[in-house]
Design a protein around this motif. Structure first.
Motif, short mmCIF file in Angstrom:
data_model
loop_
_atom_site.label_atom_id
_atom_site.label_comp_id
_atom_site.label_asym_id
_atom_site.label_seq_id
_atom_site.Cartn_x
_atom_site.Cartn_y
_atom_site.Cartn_z
N LYS A 127 -5.84 -16.87 -4.50
CA LYS A 127 -5.22 -18.18 -4.25
C LYS A 127 -3.70 -18.16 -4.39
CE LYS A 127 -6.03 -20.01 -8.97
NZ LYS A 127 -6.94 -18.99 -9.53
N SER A 128 -3.14 -16.98 -4.55
CA SER A 128 -1.70 -16.83 -4.68
C SER A 128 -0.99 -17.23 -3.39
CB SER A 128 -1.38 -15.37 -5.02
OG SER A 128 -0.02 -15.19 -5.24
N THR A 129 0.16 -17.91 -3.52
CA THR A 129 0.98 -18.29 -2.35
C THR A 129 2.41 -17.83 -2.58
OG1 THR A 129 1.53 -20.45 -3.31
CG2 THR A 129 -0.45 -20.33 -1.90
N LEU A 130 3.24 -17.90 -1.55
CA LEU A 130 4.63 -17.46 -1.66
C LEU A 130 5.37 -18.25 -2.73
CD1 LEU A 130 7.09 -15.83 -0.61
CD2 LEU A 130 7.49 -17.70 1.01
N GLU A 131 5.16 -19.58 -2.73
CA GLU A 131 5.90 -20.41 -3.68
C GLU A 131 5.25 -20.46 -5.06
OE1 GLU A 131 2.90 -23.16 -1.81
OE2 GLU A 131 4.19 -21.51 -1.16
N LYS A 132 3.96 -20.10 -5.15
CA LYS A 132 3.28 -20.07 -6.44
C LYS A 132 2.42 -18.81 -6.52
CE LYS A 132 0.17 -22.62 -9.50
NZ LYS A 132 -0.83 -23.71 -9.61
N PRO A 133 3.07 -17.65 -6.68
CA PRO A 133 2.31 -16.40 -6.77
C PRO A 133 1.64 -16.25 -8.13
CG PRO A 133 4.67 -15.96 -6.94
CD PRO A 133 4.52 -17.44 -6.71
N ASP A 169 0.84 -1.20 0.00
CA ASP A 169 0.00 0.00 0.00
C ASP A 169 0.88 1.25 0.00
OD1 ASP A 169 0.89 0.45 2.62
OD2 ASP A 169 -0.95 -0.33 3.54
N LYS A 170 0.26 2.42 0.09
CA LYS A 170 1.01 3.67 0.00
C LYS A 170 1.96 3.87 1.19
CE LYS A 170 -2.73 6.44 2.06
NZ LYS A 170 -3.65 7.57 1.84
N ASN A 171 1.72 3.13 2.28
CA ASN A 171 2.61 3.19 3.45
C ASN A 171 3.62 2.06 3.45
OD1 ASN A 171 1.29 5.51 4.58
ND2 ASN A 171 -0.38 4.15 5.23
N ASN A 172 3.72 1.35 2.33
CA ASN A 172 4.67 0.26 2.14
C ASN A 172 4.37 -0.97 2.99
OD1 ASN A 172 6.06 1.83 0.26
ND2 ASN A 172 7.36 2.73 1.85
N ASN A 173 3.11 -1.16 3.32
CA ASN A 173 2.69 -2.36 4.03
C ASN A 173 2.06 -3.34 3.04
OD1 ASN A 173 3.34 -1.33 6.67
ND2 ASN A 173 1.52 -0.03 6.51
N PRO A 174 2.28 -4.64 3.22
CA PRO A 174 1.67 -5.63 2.31
C PRO A 174 0.15 -5.55 2.35
CG PRO A 174 3.36 -6.65 3.70
CD PRO A 174 3.12 -5.28 4.25
N VAL A 175 -0.48 -5.71 1.21
CA VAL A 175 -1.94 -5.72 1.15
C VAL A 175 -2.42 -7.17 1.03
CG1 VAL A 175 -2.00 -3.45 0.06
CG2 VAL A 175 -2.03 -5.49 -1.38
N PRO A 176 -3.64 -7.45 1.45
CA PRO A 176 -4.15 -8.83 1.30
C PRO A 176 -4.29 -9.21 -0.17
CG PRO A 176 -5.53 -7.49 2.78
CD PRO A 176 -4.60 -6.56 2.09
N ASN A 177 -4.16 -10.50 -0.46
CA ASN A 177 -4.41 -10.96 -1.82
C ASN A 177 -5.79 -10.52 -2.27
OD1 ASN A 177 -1.95 -12.20 -1.69
ND2 ASN A 177 -2.73 -14.29 -1.66
N GLY A 178 -5.90 -10.10 -3.52
CA GLY A 178 -7.17 -9.60 -4.03
C GLY A 178 -7.30 -8.10 -3.92
N THR A 179 -6.31 -7.44 -3.30
CA THR A 179 -6.33 -5.99 -3.10
C THR A 179 -5.25 -5.34 -3.95
OG1 THR A 179 -7.05 -6.32 -0.82
CG2 THR A 179 -6.21 -4.14 -1.39
N GLU A 180 -5.56 -4.24 -4.60
CA GLU A 180 -4.56 -3.60 -5.45
C GLU A 180 -3.55 -2.83 -4.63
OE1 GLU A 180 -5.82 0.65 -7.16
OE2 GLU A 180 -7.07 -0.98 -7.93
N GLY A 181 -2.34 -2.75 -5.17
CA GLY A 181 -1.27 -2.00 -4.53
C GLY A 181 -0.12 -1.85 -5.50
N LYS A 182 0.93 -1.18 -5.06
CA LYS A 182 2.08 -0.99 -5.96
C LYS A 182 2.92 -2.26 -5.99
CE LYS A 182 4.65 1.52 -2.36
NZ LYS A 182 5.24 2.82 -2.00
N ILE A 183 3.46 -2.53 -7.17
CA ILE A 183 4.26 -3.74 -7.37
C ILE A 183 5.72 -3.42 -7.02
CG2 ILE A 183 5.04 -5.45 -9.05
CD1 ILE A 183 2.44 -4.98 -10.59
N VAL A 184 6.24 -4.16 -6.05
CA VAL A 184 7.60 -3.97 -5.54
C VAL A 184 8.35 -5.29 -5.71
CG1 VAL A 184 8.97 -3.47 -3.48
CG2 VAL A 184 6.88 -2.16 -3.94
N ILE A 185 9.51 -5.24 -6.36
CA ILE A 185 10.18 -6.46 -6.80
C ILE A 185 11.63 -6.51 -6.34
CG2 ILE A 185 10.80 -7.86 -8.82
CD1 ILE A 185 8.51 -6.53 -10.33
N THR A 186 12.05 -7.69 -5.93
CA THR A 186 13.44 -7.93 -5.56
C THR A 186 14.05 -8.93 -6.53
OG1 THR A 186 13.03 -7.50 -3.22
CG2 THR A 186 14.98 -8.81 -3.77
#
Length: 436
Positions: free
Chosen positions: A322-328, A282-299
Motif C-alpha cells: 500500500k506504499s505510495t510516493l507521498e506516503k511510502p 533490482d540488480k539491474n537498477n530497475n524499480p521493483v513492484p511494491n511487496g518485492t525485495e530489492g536494494k535500497i537506494v536513497i536520494t
C-alpha cells in the motif's frame, strides 16, 4: 522561545528555526502537492550538483537531458576518496557538517552535509520522536551508544549529552556487573525514553528478565524505547516490550542521510519522504513492484554540500503493497545484524563497538576500502581488509591500542590483506561475525 537543545544547534550554525518551519510546511502538503514537491526537489538537487559538483559531473558524464532512471547509482566505493574532491563549489570544512560513517557495512567513508541540511535532519528527528510525546528540549534520554574513550573526546561527548538532555550508558561493557550499574541509575533518574543500539538494549532486557524485573516499575516516567542501527527481530521486540513495559519503536537511519524509516503510532514503518526519496531496485537498477525485495537506494533531497543522489546504502528492503510516493511505507528491512563479542574476561561487547576501533584506521585518503572482523576464538580475532597499500606497523599498533582501550588488553588480532572480501549471497558485507 528556544530551549537549550535548539540554542546549541543555533550557536553551531545550524538554522533549526528555519528547518522546523520548512519541515512543517512539507508535512502539511496534500497528497498531490507532496508528489509535485518530491519531483521538483529531485530535479533541483540533480541540477544543482551537475552545475556545482565536479565529482558528480564526472560520475554522470557528458549526457544531456538525462532521465532520472538513467542517473548512475552512487555506491560507497565511489565515496572512498578525499572529501575535498567530493564537495560542491563554495563548501569547505568551515561551512559544513562533517562526520564519518560507522563502517557497519565494512565500507567506511567521510561525508559532509551543508548546515541547513543537517538542521533539517534534527528537525526530522524531532518531528518523528514527537509522535510519542518526546521533546528533545525537555525529555531525558537514556542513551545506549558508544563513546570515545580518550580524555578530550569522552568529556566533549558527555558535555554534548548534557546539552541534549541525554545520559549515556557506554556499550563497550555489557557484563552483568556493568548492567547492575545501569539498573541502579534507572532507580533514581527520571528518564522519559531509551534510545540506542538494538543489541545493547536487548542485552539489558535479558538482564532484567533474569532478575524478573520490569523497567517501568523501576522508572515510572518512561514512555517509549527507540532502537536503531541494527535489526530488531520480532522475538527481541516482544522481549523488550515485556521487560520494559513500554512501546518499542523501530528506527532505521544512516548518519550520512537522515532517519530513513520510523515506526508510527499506527505501527507502520513510515519512510521519510520529507527530506529523502527512497527507491527499491533490482540488480539491474530497475524499480521493483511494491511487496518485492530489492536494494535500497536513497536520494538526499536537500544536501548541496555533497551529492547523495541514487545512493545505494547497502541494505535490502521491501516496500509495503500500500506504499505510495507521498506516503511510502517500509514493509521489511533485510540485513543490518551485528553479533555480540564475548571476551575472555566475560565482558560482552556489541559488534558496533568495532566502529570505535576501526575509526582509528579510517583516514581521509581512502586507503582502506573495506574490512571485516571475525572472532575465531574467545581471545582471537581476524581483521580482513582491502586497501591500496598494506597497513604498516605503526597503523597496526594504533589499531591494537584502540582494541585494548575499547575492548580489553591481551587479545590476539591477525591482519589479513585481501584483494576482495567474502560477501553474503545478497552482496552485503557483515562487519563483525563471531564464529564461536
Amino acid at each position: 522561545m528556544f530551549s537549550i537543545f535548539d540554542i546549541t544547534l543555533l550557536l553551531n550554525g545550524f538554522p533549526i528555526r528555519k528547518a522546523k518551519s520548512d519541515l512543517d510546511k512539507i508535512v502539511a502538503l496534500s497528497a498531490e502537492e507532496k508528489k509535485q514537491f518530491i519531483e521538483n526537489q529531485k530535479q533541483t538537487i540533480v541540477e544543482y550538483h551537475l552545475q556545482n559538483n565536479a565529482f558528480y559531473q564526472n560520475l554522470v558524464g557528458s549526457k544531456n537531458d538525462i532521465k532520472w532512471e538513467d542517473l548512475p547509482i552512487l555506491n560507497k566505493s565511489n565515496l572512498q576518496s578525499p572529501l575535498q574532491n567530493r564537495l560542491s563549489k563554495g563548501y569547505n570544512s568551515k561551512n559544513i557538517y562533517l562526520n564519518k560513517t560507522s563502517g557497519s557495512s565494512g565500507e567506511p567513508f567521510i561525508f559532509a552535509k551543508d548546515k541547513y541540511t543537517h538542521a533539517l535532519t534534527w528537525a526530522s528527528n524531532m518531528y518523528r520522536f514527537g509522535w510519542f510525546g518526546i521533546d528533545f528540549n525537555r525529555s531525558l534520554q537514556a542513551r545506549f551508544y558508544g563513546i570515545p574513550l580518550d580524555f578530550i573526546g569522552y568529556h566533549k561527548e558527555r558535555f554534548k549529552d548534557f546539552l541534549s538532555k541525554r545520559y549515556r550508558f557506554p556499550v563497550f561493557d555489557l557484563s552483568d556487573q556493568a548492567l547492575e550499574k545501569v539498573l541502579k541509575k534507572f532507580t533514581h533518574t527520571k528518564f522519559d525514553y531509551l534510545n540506542g543500539y538494538t543489541s545493547s538494549i536487548v542485552l539489558f532486557a535479558k538482564f532484567l528478565r533474569k532478575r524478573n524485573l520490569i523497567l517501568r516499575d523501576i522508572c515510572p516516567r518512561l514512555k517509549v524505547c527507540m532502537v536503531t542501527s541494527e535489526m530488531l527481530f520480532e522475538d527481541d521486540k516482544i522481549l523488550l516490550e515485556t521487560q520494559f513495559g513500554i512501546p518499542i519503536i523501530n528506527e532505521y537511519g544512516a548518519s550520512e542521510l537522515d532517519l530513513i524509516a520510523f515506526e508510527s503510532p499506527q505501527k507502520e514503518w513510515r519512510i521519510n519522504s520529507e527530506t529523502l526519496f527512497v527507491e527499491i531496485l533490482d540488480k539491474n537498477n530497475n524499480p521493483v513492484p511494491n511487496g518485492t525485495e530489492g536494494k535500497i537506494v536513497i536520494t538526499s533531497l536537500f544536501n548541496k554540500a555533497h551529492p547523495f543522489i541514487r545512493y545505494d546504502i547497502g541494505d535490502i528492503g521491501i516496500l509495503d503493497e500500500k506504499s505510495t510516493l507521498e506516503k511510502p511505507i517500509l514493509k521489511k528491512l533485510i540485513g543490518r545484524t551485528n553479533d555480540v563479542a564475548i571476551l575472555p574476561s566475560g565482558k560482552k561487547s556489541p559488534g558496533l563497538t568495532f566502529y570505535y576501533v576501526t575509526k582509528s584506521i579510517i583516514e581521509d585518503d581512502g586507503n582502506v576500502k573495506e574490512f571485516v572482523i571475525k572472532q575465531t576464538k574467545i581471545d582471537t580475532f581476524e581483521i580482513e581488509y582491502v586497501s591500496e597499500t598494506e597497513l604498516d606497523l605503526a597503523q597496526i599498533q594504533k589499531i591494537k591500542d584502540a582494541i585494548s582501550l575499547y575492548l580489553e588488553p591481551n587479545l590476539d588480532f591477525k591482519f589479513i590483506r585481501k584483494n576482495n572480501l567474502e560477501r553474503t549471497a545478497r552482496g552485503k558485507l557483515k562487519q563483525f561475525t563471531s564464529l564461536l
